[in-house]
Design a protein around this motif. Structure first.
Motif, PDB file in Angstrom:
ATOM      1  N   LYS A  94       0.856  -1.287   0.152  1.00 38.32           N
ATOM      2  CA  LYS A  94      -0.035   0.093  -0.066  1.00 38.32           C
ATOM      3  C   LYS A  94       0.772   1.392   0.033  1.00 38.32           C
TER       4      LYS A  94
ATOM      5  N   TYR B  48      -7.845   0.973  -2.171  1.00 40.31           N
ATOM      6  CA  TYR B  48      -6.663   0.085  -1.592  1.00 40.31           C
ATOM      7  C   TYR B  48      -5.767   0.834  -0.899  1.00 40.31           C
ATOM      8  N   ILE B  49      -5.067   1.884  -1.709  1.00 40.03           N
ATOM      9  CA  ILE B  49      -4.072   2.753  -1.175  1.00 40.03           C
ATOM     10  C   ILE B  49      -4.426   3.939  -0.297  1.00 40.03           C
TER      11      ILE B  49
END
Length: 181
Positions: free
Chosen positions: A133, A164-165
């Motif tokens: 990440k 997600y990040i």
């Protein structure tokens, strides 16, 4: 299972590196490989010296997707790898467990290593996926190319990659900072 976050602050990344170096170079390299390639921890733990020695890319079949991928070895990573593998044989696992002979580090031990270093430098929510990440977060911040990052991560949609990040959460938080009624 708690959701882990990327390390957004570059100074904190350096603090984690220094903390890991205090323990040993293997732990430092585990972190450096993760934040410079975006590889999943399961794929990193299976790497052997022959996979990185004199190579420009790490080439592997991803465990989760079963797709073949190439990950470029940048100069920072190249130097770190070369320092580490200089006295190792090609058949050895890159991240060896201290238990047994040439056994890979377990995922649970990798978690303890990364989480422990994160905790020592004041970071919450750090785990195995934090390296991936962190790579994604900083790659996106530098290049602003979600389509490229989506391809690197094998995600099916840009929204999945941004979530997600942690970019979506950052955008939402920033929108609320100066909002009041």
């Amino acid at each position: 299972m708690n959701k882990v976050e990327p390390i957004r602050d570059r100074e904190k990344i350096e603090e984690v590196k220094m903390e890991l170096l205090k323990d040993n170079y293997r732990n430092y390299l585990l972190f450096v490989v993760g934040i410079n390639t975006g590889l999943r921890i399961g794929d990193m733990l299976k790497l052997k010296v022959k996979d990185v020695r004199n190579q420009t890319h790490i080439i592997l079949k991803e465990e989760k997707t079963n797709k073949s991928k190439k990950f470029f070895i940048n100069s920072v990573l190249r130097n770190a790898l070369d320092n580490y593998i200089s006295n190792m044989a090609d058949h050895e696992y890159l991240f060896q467990s201290r238990n047994g002979n040439n056994q890979p580090l377990s995922r649970s031990q990798a978690y303890r290593i990364l989480n422990g270093a994160g905790t020592k430098v004041g970071l919450d929510s750090i785990g195995c996926h934090s390296t991936r990440k962190t790579f994604g977060y900083h790659h996106y911040k530098q290049h602003k190319d979600v389509a490229l990052l989506q391809e690197l991560f094998n995600h099916s949609a840009p929204s999945i990659t941004l979530n997600y990040i942690g970019i979506n959460q950052d955008v939402m938080d920033n929108s609320m900072k100066n909002f009041s009624l």
